[in-house]
Motif scaffolding. Sequence first.
Motif, PDB file in Angstrom:
ATOM      1  N   VAL A   1      39.122   7.768  14.053  1.00  0.00           N
ATOM      2  CA  VAL A   1      37.928   8.606  14.202  1.00  0.00           C
ATOM      3  C   VAL A   1      37.042   7.993  15.278  1.00  0.00           C
ATOM      4  CG1 VAL A   1      35.954   9.645  13.024  1.00  0.00           C
ATOM      5  CG2 VAL A   1      38.066   9.179  11.745  1.00  0.00           C
ATOM      6  N   VAL A   2      36.671   8.797  16.279  1.00  0.00           N
ATOM      7  CA  VAL A   2      35.853   8.285  17.386  1.00  0.00           C
ATOM      8  C   VAL A   2      34.707   9.236  17.689  1.00  0.00           C
ATOM      9  CG1 VAL A   2      37.740   7.012  18.463  1.00  0.00           C
ATOM     10  CG2 VAL A   2      37.327   9.375  19.141  1.00  0.00           C
ATOM     11  N   SER A   3      33.614   8.683  18.187  1.00  0.00           N
ATOM     12  CA  SER A   3      32.507   9.482  18.694  1.00  0.00           C
ATOM     13  C   SER A   3      32.847   9.962  20.099  1.00  0.00           C
ATOM     14  CB  SER A   3      31.231   8.638  18.749  1.00  0.00           C
ATOM     15  OG  SER A   3      30.943   8.059  17.496  1.00  0.00           O
ATOM     16  N   VAL A   4      32.252  11.083  20.489  1.00  0.00           N
ATOM     17  CA  VAL A   4      32.514  11.647  21.814  1.00  0.00           C
ATOM     18  C   VAL A   4      31.216  11.992  22.521  1.00  0.00           C
ATOM     19  CG1 VAL A   4      33.618  13.508  23.109  1.00  0.00           C
ATOM     20  CG2 VAL A   4      34.718  12.608  21.060  1.00  0.00           C
ATOM     21  N   GLY A   5      31.122  11.527  23.771  1.00  0.00           N
ATOM     22  CA  GLY A   5      30.038  11.927  24.657  1.00  0.00           C
ATOM     23  C   GLY A   5      30.648  12.759  25.769  1.00  0.00           C
ATOM     24  N   GLY A   6      31.016  12.081  26.874  1.00  0.00           N
ATOM     25  CA  GLY A   6      31.716  12.771  27.949  1.00  0.00           C
ATOM     26  C   GLY A   6      33.205  12.864  27.702  1.00  0.00           C
ATOM     27  N   GLY A   7      33.731  11.992  26.852  1.00  0.00           N
ATOM     28  CA  GLY A   7      35.125  12.097  26.452  1.00  0.00           C
ATOM     29  C   GLY A   7      36.061  11.048  26.993  1.00  0.00           C
ATOM     30  N   GLY A   8      35.549  10.016  27.655  1.00  0.00           N
ATOM     31  CA  GLY A   8      36.428   8.973  28.166  1.00  0.00           C
ATOM     32  C   GLY A   8      37.149   8.227  27.062  1.00  0.00           C
ATOM     33  N   LEU A   9      36.416   7.812  26.039  1.00  0.00           N
ATOM     34  CA  LEU A   9      37.026   7.114  24.915  1.00  0.00           C
ATOM     35  C   LEU A   9      38.033   8.021  24.210  1.00  0.00           C
ATOM     36  CD1 LEU A   9      37.266   4.788  22.857  1.00  0.00           C
ATOM     37  CD2 LEU A   9      35.244   5.718  21.703  1.00  0.00           C
TER      38      LEU A   9
ATOM     39  N   ALA B   1      29.510  18.572  23.956  1.00  0.00           N
ATOM     40  CA  ALA B   1      30.179  18.939  25.204  1.00  0.00           C
ATOM     41  C   ALA B   1      31.660  19.240  25.010  1.00  0.00           C
ATOM     42  CB  ALA B   1      29.991  17.832  26.237  1.00  0.00           C
ATOM     43  N   LEU B   2      32.369  18.404  24.250  1.00  0.00           N
ATOM     44  CA  LEU B   2      33.796  18.621  24.049  1.00  0.00           C
ATOM     45  C   LEU B   2      34.045  19.824  23.150  1.00  0.00           C
ATOM     46  CD1 LEU B   2      36.756  17.818  24.396  1.00  0.00           C
ATOM     47  CD2 LEU B   2      36.473  16.263  22.438  1.00  0.00           C
ATOM     48  N   ASN B   3      33.329  19.915  22.057  1.00  0.00           N
ATOM     49  CA  ASN B   3      33.502  21.020  21.126  1.00  0.00           C
ATOM     50  C   ASN B   3      33.247  22.355  21.818  1.00  0.00           C
ATOM     51  OD1 ASN B   3      32.100  22.867  18.807  1.00  0.00           O
ATOM     52  ND2 ASN B   3      33.694  21.558  17.938  1.00  0.00           N
TER      53      ASN B   3
END
Length: 315
Positions: A174-182, A207-209
């Motif tokens: 489970v990871v957090s997402v900002g711009g999506g690099g991780l 942003a990803l959703n």
Amino acid sequence: MPPLSYGDVKTAAERITGQVRPVTLARGDGSHSYRLWLALEFMQHTGSFKARGAANFLLAHREQGTLPDAGITLASGGNAGLACAWAARQHGVTATVFLPETAPEVKVTHLRDYGADVRMVGTEYAEAAAASEEFAASTGALSSHAYDNPLIAAGAGTLVEEIRAQIPDLDTIVVSVGGGGLFAGVAAAAQHHGIRAVAVEPQRSRALNAAIEAGRVVDVPVESVAADSLGARRATPMALAAAGHRNMRSVLVPDPAITEARQELWTDHRLAVEHAAATAYAGITAPNPPYTPSRDERVAVVLCGANTDPADLTA
């Protein structure tokens, strides 16, 4: 740009071995029906996972002979800027980091402590980014990015290899997402190993959703308590492509759940993390959690950073 592959992550893992701190895993308290581990990536150099991508980016360009005398440049006053400055200092490279004039003084101080040449430009990130690009064009400095680069994303994905070495039968990460690099890096490795990847975003910074919903990257408003780290207005095409892999999930959590999860991590585990890290934890612990692991499911939650002021955490 070709999609990020597991080979990219594997190469990054081999490249940065010895350059970064292997992730530490802590078992959950056993109060859940599933098996929980917390990946304490906030113990990484500079206090976040960003050191992985920065190290991979710099070392790859050094290997390829594409690291100029003018060094590297980046627009960021946050974790990516700190990681860039750290990696540059490790290898005797100049890092020029552009920040908006509104950046917190504590971040400016930390960047200078890492030896960065800090330039304050404008009042918004976009102005600092434009100045960084202009600087790269005029000086020949290598332009880096906080998350929208395959070397940066592949470096972030090395987390999965280290977690699997300790939990070979891992079911879910489970990871957090900002711009999506991780997420892009984690998803590439997770898909290869048959692991589910759950991308968690704040409801007011999605942003990803939103990109998944629209079928293309789109701009979104950013108003979350976690916006200092998860405040990208649009996800990367890499992240959107990764979201199309099988066994990937995108979920949203409200700000109160993020704040509560951050406090819970402190109260129950004495872990002081930033709101971005708590966002991932909220994905499985919020009231009516958007992702509920099944009984005995083996789950690792990545606590991605701790560059935060803990003064608002209560005893």
